[in-house]
Write a protein that holds these residues in place. Structure first.
Motif, PDB file in Angstrom:
ATOM      1  N   HIS A  55     -57.568  23.738   0.192  1.00  0.00           N
ATOM      2  CA  HIS A  55     -56.841  24.376   1.284  1.00  0.00           C
ATOM      3  C   HIS A  55     -55.435  24.761   0.831  1.00  0.00           C
ATOM      4  O   HIS A  55     -54.428  24.239   1.322  1.00  0.00           O
ATOM      5  N   HIS A  56     -55.348  25.693  -0.117  1.00  0.00           N
ATOM      6  CA  HIS A  56     -54.047  26.130  -0.618  1.00  0.00           C
ATOM      7  C   HIS A  56     -53.232  26.829   0.468  1.00  0.00           C
ATOM      8  O   HIS A  56     -52.003  26.834   0.423  1.00  0.00           O
ATOM      9  N   GLU A  57     -53.915  27.443   1.457  1.00  0.00           N
ATOM     10  CA  GLU A  57     -53.207  28.191   2.488  1.00  0.00           C
ATOM     11  C   GLU A  57     -52.360  27.302   3.386  1.00  0.00           C
ATOM     12  O   GLU A  57     -51.472  27.797   4.095  1.00  0.00           O
ATOM     13  N   LEU A  58     -52.603  25.999   3.379  1.00  0.00           N
ATOM     14  CA  LEU A  58     -51.826  25.080   4.208  1.00  0.00           C
ATOM     15  C   LEU A  58     -50.530  24.633   3.525  1.00  0.00           C
ATOM     16  O   LEU A  58     -49.707  23.974   4.161  1.00  0.00           O
ATOM     17  N   ILE A  59     -50.354  24.983   2.258  1.00  0.00           N
ATOM     18  CA  ILE A  59     -49.160  24.573   1.519  1.00  0.00           C
ATOM     19  C   ILE A  59     -48.146  25.721   1.563  1.00  0.00           C
ATOM     20  O   ILE A  59     -48.519  26.886   1.397  1.00  0.00           O
ATOM     21  N   PRO A  60     -46.875  25.424   1.820  1.00  0.00           N
ATOM     22  CA  PRO A  60     -45.849  26.479   1.771  1.00  0.00           C
ATOM     23  C   PRO A  60     -45.873  27.208   0.428  1.00  0.00           C
ATOM     24  O   PRO A  60     -46.123  26.601  -0.626  1.00  0.00           O
ATOM     25  N   THR A  61     -45.574  28.522   0.476  1.00  0.00           N
ATOM     26  CA  THR A  61     -45.698  29.356  -0.719  1.00  0.00           C
ATOM     27  C   THR A  61     -44.838  28.852  -1.873  1.00  0.00           C
ATOM     28  O   THR A  61     -45.286  28.784  -3.028  1.00  0.00           O
ATOM     29  N   ALA A  62     -43.583  28.509  -1.577  1.00  0.00           N
ATOM     30  CA  ALA A  62     -42.687  28.041  -2.645  1.00  0.00           C
ATOM     31  C   ALA A  62     -43.235  26.779  -3.307  1.00  0.00           C
ATOM     32  O   ALA A  62     -43.155  26.597  -4.529  1.00  0.00           O
ATOM     33  N   LEU A  63     -43.833  25.878  -2.476  1.00  0.00           N
ATOM     34  CA  LEU A  63     -44.374  24.642  -3.028  1.00  0.00           C
ATOM     35  C   LEU A  63     -45.628  24.903  -3.851  1.00  0.00           C
ATOM     36  O   LEU A  63     -45.891  24.202  -4.840  1.00  0.00           O
ATOM     37  N   VAL A  64     -46.399  25.931  -3.457  1.00  0.00           N
ATOM     38  CA  VAL A  64     -47.602  26.276  -4.223  1.00  0.00           C
ATOM     39  C   VAL A  64     -47.232  26.663  -5.644  1.00  0.00           C
ATOM     40  O   VAL A  64     -47.860  26.235  -6.630  1.00  0.00           O
ATOM     41  N   PHE A  65     -46.202  27.506  -5.782  1.00  0.00           N
ATOM     42  CA  PHE A  65     -45.773  27.929  -7.116  1.00  0.00           C
ATOM     43  C   PHE A  65     -45.304  26.729  -7.947  1.00  0.00           C
ATOM     44  O   PHE A  65     -45.568  26.648  -9.159  1.00  0.00           O
ATOM     45  N   THR A  66     -44.599  25.799  -7.282  1.00  0.00           N
ATOM     46  CA  THR A  66     -44.126  24.602  -8.001  1.00  0.00           C
ATOM     47  C   THR A  66     -45.302  23.756  -8.486  1.00  0.00           C
ATOM     48  O   THR A  66     -45.306  23.270  -9.622  1.00  0.00           O
ATOM     49  N   GLN A  83     -48.415  24.733  -9.050  1.00  0.00           N
ATOM     50  CA  GLN A  83     -49.158  25.413 -10.097  1.00  0.00           C
ATOM     51  C   GLN A  83     -48.430  25.335 -11.438  1.00  0.00           C
ATOM     52  O   GLN A  83     -49.058  25.198 -12.497  1.00  0.00           O
ATOM     53  N   ALA A  84     -47.093  25.418 -11.375  1.00  0.00           N
ATOM     54  CA  ALA A  84     -46.325  25.298 -12.611  1.00  0.00           C
ATOM     55  C   ALA A  84     -46.473  23.906 -13.226  1.00  0.00           C
ATOM     56  O   ALA A  84     -46.549  23.756 -14.454  1.00  0.00           O
ATOM     57  N   GLN A  85     -46.500  22.871 -12.356  1.00  0.00           N
ATOM     58  CA  GLN A  85     -46.647  21.500 -12.854  1.00  0.00           C
ATOM     59  C   GLN A  85     -48.046  21.255 -13.419  1.00  0.00           C
ATOM     60  O   GLN A  85     -48.210  20.526 -14.397  1.00  0.00           O
ATOM     61  N   ARG A  86     -49.055  21.892 -12.787  1.00  0.00           N
ATOM     62  CA  ARG A  86     -50.437  21.638 -13.206  1.00  0.00           C
ATOM     63  C   ARG A  86     -50.869  22.531 -14.363  1.00  0.00           C
ATOM     64  O   ARG A  86     -51.991  22.403 -14.859  1.00  0.00           O
ATOM     65  N   GLU A  87     -50.000  23.425 -14.791  1.00  0.00           N
ATOM     66  CA  GLU A  87     -50.346  24.296 -15.904  1.00  0.00           C
ATOM     67  C   GLU A  87     -50.509  23.469 -17.185  1.00  0.00           C
ATOM     68  O   GLU A  87     -49.624  22.728 -17.594  1.00  0.00           O
ATOM     69  N   GLY A  88     -51.647  23.569 -17.775  1.00  0.00           N
ATOM     70  CA  GLY A  88     -51.931  22.816 -18.990  1.00  0.00           C
ATOM     71  C   GLY A  88     -52.617  21.485 -18.738  1.00  0.00           C
ATOM     72  O   GLY A  88     -53.033  20.827 -19.690  1.00  0.00           O
ATOM     73  N   VAL A  89     -52.732  21.059 -17.465  1.00  0.00           N
ATOM     74  CA  VAL A  89     -53.434  19.803 -17.159  1.00  0.00           C
ATOM     75  C   VAL A  89     -54.938  20.047 -17.275  1.00  0.00           C
ATOM     76  O   VAL A  89     -55.477  20.933 -16.599  1.00  0.00           O
ATOM     77  N   PRO A  90     -55.662  19.306 -18.118  1.00  0.00           N
ATOM     78  CA  PRO A  90     -57.070  19.619 -18.393  1.00  0.00           C
ATOM     79  C   PRO A  90     -58.050  19.136 -17.321  1.00  0.00           C
ATOM     80  O   PRO A  90     -59.201  19.544 -17.331  1.00  0.00           O
ATOM     81  N   PHE A  91     -57.604  18.261 -16.397  1.00  0.00           N
ATOM     82  CA  PHE A  91     -58.528  17.651 -15.448  1.00  0.00           C
ATOM     83  C   PHE A  91     -58.303  18.203 -14.041  1.00  0.00           C
ATOM     84  O   PHE A  91     -57.176  18.575 -13.684  1.00  0.00           O
ATOM     85  N   PRO A  92     -59.359  18.232 -13.220  1.00  0.00           N
ATOM     86  CA  PRO A  92     -59.158  18.561 -11.807  1.00  0.00           C
ATOM     87  C   PRO A  92     -58.377  17.465 -11.104  1.00  0.00           C
ATOM     88  O   PRO A  92     -58.223  16.342 -11.619  1.00  0.00           O
ATOM     89  N   ALA A  93     -57.915  17.748  -9.878  1.00  0.00           N
ATOM     90  CA  ALA A  93     -57.048  16.807  -9.164  1.00  0.00           C
ATOM     91  C   ALA A  93     -57.734  15.473  -8.907  1.00  0.00           C
ATOM     92  O   ALA A  93     -57.102  14.416  -9.005  1.00  0.00           O
ATOM     93  N   VAL A  94     -59.024  15.490  -8.591  1.00  0.00           N
ATOM     94  CA  VAL A  94     -59.714  14.237  -8.267  1.00  0.00           C
ATOM     95  C   VAL A  94     -59.797  13.331  -9.495  1.00  0.00           C
ATOM     96  O   VAL A  94     -59.651  12.104  -9.391  1.00  0.00           O
TER      97      VAL A  94
END
Length: 526
Positions: free
Chosen positions: A339-350, A352-363
Motif C-alpha cells: 500500500h504505497h499510496e498510503l505513505i506521504p510522497t516525500a517519505l516514499v522517496f526517502t 526507496q532511497a534507503q532500500r536501494e541496494g537491499v537484496p531482500f524483501p521487507a518481510v
C-alpha cells in the motif's frame, strides 16, 4: 517384537512407581506405628539407610527407651539440643511411666508445651515429618509418636523486587518460604476473614500450596473451583508456581496468561481485597492470583501511590506501547510492500532511497532482524548479570549498524525493530509481554501474504480469541466485554481514590455466565 513390548512395559511401570518406599501411601492402606522399638528402628533405617544426613539415636525418656529421628540437613541442630535433648534430660525425674496415648499428650503438655508438636499415628506420617524437617520421638510401648518442629530457618531474606520495580511504594518482595509469604500478606490484611487453606501437591515433592482469600468477599463458586483443580493435580513434582499455573489454568493453548503472578506483597494483597484468590507455592517467590482479566496486566501497584493524572497518563502509554509492540512491524510491511499510496510522497522517496541496494524483501528483512534481536535478548537473560546487559546492548548496536552498512537492511527497519522491542518492555508483567512477541511473528506472516487486509484479519482473530478466553469462569475481556459501566473508573484511566470505593463488579456472582453483578452486591474497599 515381544522383547521390545516387554521393555516398554517395564519402563512405564518404572516411571509410575516413582516413590521408593512403601511407607509413603494413603491413610486407607497405612500401617500404624509399632509399639516395638526394635521394629521401628529397623523399618526407618531401611527407609533412610542411604542418606548420610539421617540421624537415628536411642534416648531414655521418663525412664523408658525411645528413639529420636531427624535429617541433620533439614533441622536446626541448636534447636534439637535446646528444645528436645535438654528437656528429655529433665524427664528423668518424672515418676509416672508413659503407657497410653493419653499419658503421652499429658507428658507433652508438661515438657513440650512451648514448642510446635504434632502427634503421629501412622508410619508414613513419621517419614513425611522427618522429610519436612521435624524431629520425631518414638517411645517403647506407645503406638503414637511426637513430631517436634525444629526446621532450620536458613532462607533468603526479604529483599526488593527485581522483576516488578517501582519508584514509590513498598520495596519488600516475597521469598521462597511459604510461611514468610503468608506473613507478608497478613501484615497488610489484618482481617479474621482472611482464610489460608493448605494443600499438598506432587507425589514425590509433596509441595505445600496455600490458597488465600477473604471469605466474606471472594466468590465461593470460584474458590470451590480452585480447590477442585488443585486437588485434581496428579503429577510427580511441583517446583514453581509456573508448574501449578499451567496445570490449573482454563486454557493452555493461548499466548495470553490467564493467571496473574507477582512477587510483590502489596499487589497480591490488593487483589485479595478485590475478591480474588491467591495461591502461594512453597519454594517460589511468585504468587498466583485468580481470576484475572486483560486489563489487570496494564496496572501496577504504583498507579495507586501517585496522583491519578500521572497514573492515567502512564497507563495509556502502556496500552499504546503494547499495541505498537505487535502491530508496528506489520504496518511497515503492509505499507512498504502493498500500500504505497498510503505513505506521504516525500517519505516514499526517502524509503526507496534507503532500500536501494537491499537484496531482500521487507518481510525477510524484518524477520531477520526480529530473530536476531530475540537471540540477543535471550542471551542477555541467560548469561551472568555482569556481562548479560553488555552483550545485549552492544550486540544490538553493533549488529544493527553493521547490517545497515552492509546493505542487508534499511535504516528505518532498524528503527522499527528498536521501537517494537522497547515497547514490549513496557508491560509490567513479563509473561504478558511475551504474548506480544508471539503475536508479532504471526501478524508479520499474515501481513506479508495479504497486506494490511491480512493485518486487520489477524487483529480481528486475536480479539475473537480474547473474547473466548475465561479465567475460572470470568470473561477475559471484562469489564469491556461484557461492558460494565461502573468498572470503567479503573480501566484505561484511574479515577481519584475517592471514587474508587467499590470492588469490581465482574468478581461478584453472575460473572461466570458473563453477566455483571448487581451494584447492590458490591462491597466497599476499606
Amino acid at each position: 517384537m515381544k522383547v521390545f513390548k516387554k521393555i516398554a512395559s517395564e519402563k512405564r511401570k518404572h516411571q509410575q512407581l516413582s516413590t521408593a518406599s512403601d511407607l509413603l501411601r494413603s491413610e486407607k492402606q497405612a500401617a500404624e506405628i509399632s509399639t516395638y522399638l526394635k521394629l521401628n528402628e529397623e523399618r526407618y533405617n531401611k527407609v533412610f539407610n542411604k542418606n548420610f544426613d539421617f540421624s537415628l539415636n536411642q534416648i531414655h525418656i521418663v525412664g523408658q527407651e525411645g528413639l529420636i529421628l531427624y535429617l541433620k540437613s533439614m533441622v536446626d541442630l541448636d534447636k534439637v539440643s535446646e528444645q528436645i535433648m535438654e528437656r528429655v534430660a529433665q524427664t528423668q525425674s518424672h515418676k509416672d511411666c508413659i503407657m497410653t496415648n493419653k499419658q503421652l499428650r499429658k507428658f507433652q503438655k508438661d515438657y513440650f508445651a512451648s514448642v510446635d508438636v504434632e502427634f503421629l499415628q501412622y508410619e508414613h506420617e513419621v517419614v513425611w515429618y522427618v522429610l519436612s524437617g521435624y524431629a520425631v520421638i518414638l517411645i517403647a510401648g506407645i503406638n503414637n509418636g511426637m513430631a517436634i518442629n525444629v526446621i532450620s530457618s536458613e532462607q533468603r531474606g526479604i529483599e526488593q523486587s527485581n522483576t516488578q520495580t517501582i519508584i514509590r511504594g513498598p520495596k519488600d518482595s516475597f521469598t521462597e518460604s511459604i510461611s514468610t509469604n503468608i506473613s507478608l500478606i497478613r501484615r497488610r490484611i489484618k482481617n479474621p476473614q482472611l482464610i489460608c487453606e493448605n494443600f499438598m501437591v506432587g507425589n514425590d515433592t509433596k509441595t505445600s500450596i496455600c490458597i488465600t482469600y477473604l471469605e466474606s468477599v471472594a466468590n465461593p463458586e470460584i474458590v470451590d473451583e480452585i480447590r477442585k483443580r488443585i486437588k485434581g493435580v496428579n503429577v510427580n513434582a511441583i517446583f514453581d508456581s509456573g508448574n501449578l499455573e499451567e496445570l490449573i489454568c482454563d486454557q493452555v493453548i493461548t499466548p495470553f496468561p490467564t493467571i496473574y503472578h507477582s512477587d510483590r506483597p502489596d499487589t497480591v494483597a490488593a487483589s485479595i481485597i478485590e475478591g480474588k484468590i491467591a495461591a502461594i507455592v512453597d519454594g517460589t517467590p511468585f504468587v498466583l492470583t485468580m481470576p484475572v482479566v486483560l486489563t489487570d496486566f496494564f496496572k501496577v501497584s504504583e498507579d495507586y501511590y501517585q496522583g491519578f493524572l500521572m497514573s492515567s497518563f502512564v497507563r495509556i502509554i502502556r496500552y499504546v506501547a503494547f499495541t505498537l509492540s505487535w502491530i508496528l512491524p506489520s504496518i511497515y510491511i503492509g505499507l512498504t510492500t502493498f500500500h504505497h499510496e498510503l505513505i506521504p510522497t516525500a517519505l516514499v522517496f526517502t524509503l526507496q532511497a534507503q532500500r536501494e541496494g537491499v537484496p531482500f524483501p521487507a518481510v525477510v528483512e524484518i524477520l531477520l532482524m526480529e530473530t536476531t534481536f530475540e537471540i540477543l535478548r535471550e542471551a542477555g537473560v541467560r548469561m551472568p548479570r555482569a556481562v548479560g546487559q553488555a552483550v545485549s546492548i552492544v550486540g544490538t548496536l553493533v549488529i544493527g549498524q553493521a547490517a545497515v552498512e552492509a546493505g542487508i537492511v534499511s535504516n528505518l527497519l532498524v528503527i522499527i525493530v528498536a521501537l517494537t522491542a522497547i515497547a514490549s518492555f513496557v508491560s509490567p508483567i513479563y509473561s504478558f509481554g511475551n504474548a506480544s512477541r508471539l503475536l508479532r511473528f504471526g501478524l508479520i506472516l499474515i501481513t506479508a501474504a495479504l497486506g494490511l487486509y491480512g493485518m486487520i484479519i489477524g487483529i480481528v482473530l486475536v480479539i475473537t480469541h480474547l473474547a473466548s478466553l475465561r479465567s475460572f469462569g470470568t470473561p477475559y475481556l471484562a469489564p469491556l466485554g461484557p461492558f460494565i459501566v461502573e468498572d470503567q473508573k479503573d480501566v484505561f484511566v484511574r479515577f481519584p481514590m475517592r471514587q474508587l470505593k467499590k470492588r469490581p463488579a465482574y468478581m461478584m456472582d453472575g460473572t461466570k455466565t458473563g453477566m455483571s453483578a448487581d451494584s447492590n452486591q458490591e462491597g466497599e474497599k476499606s
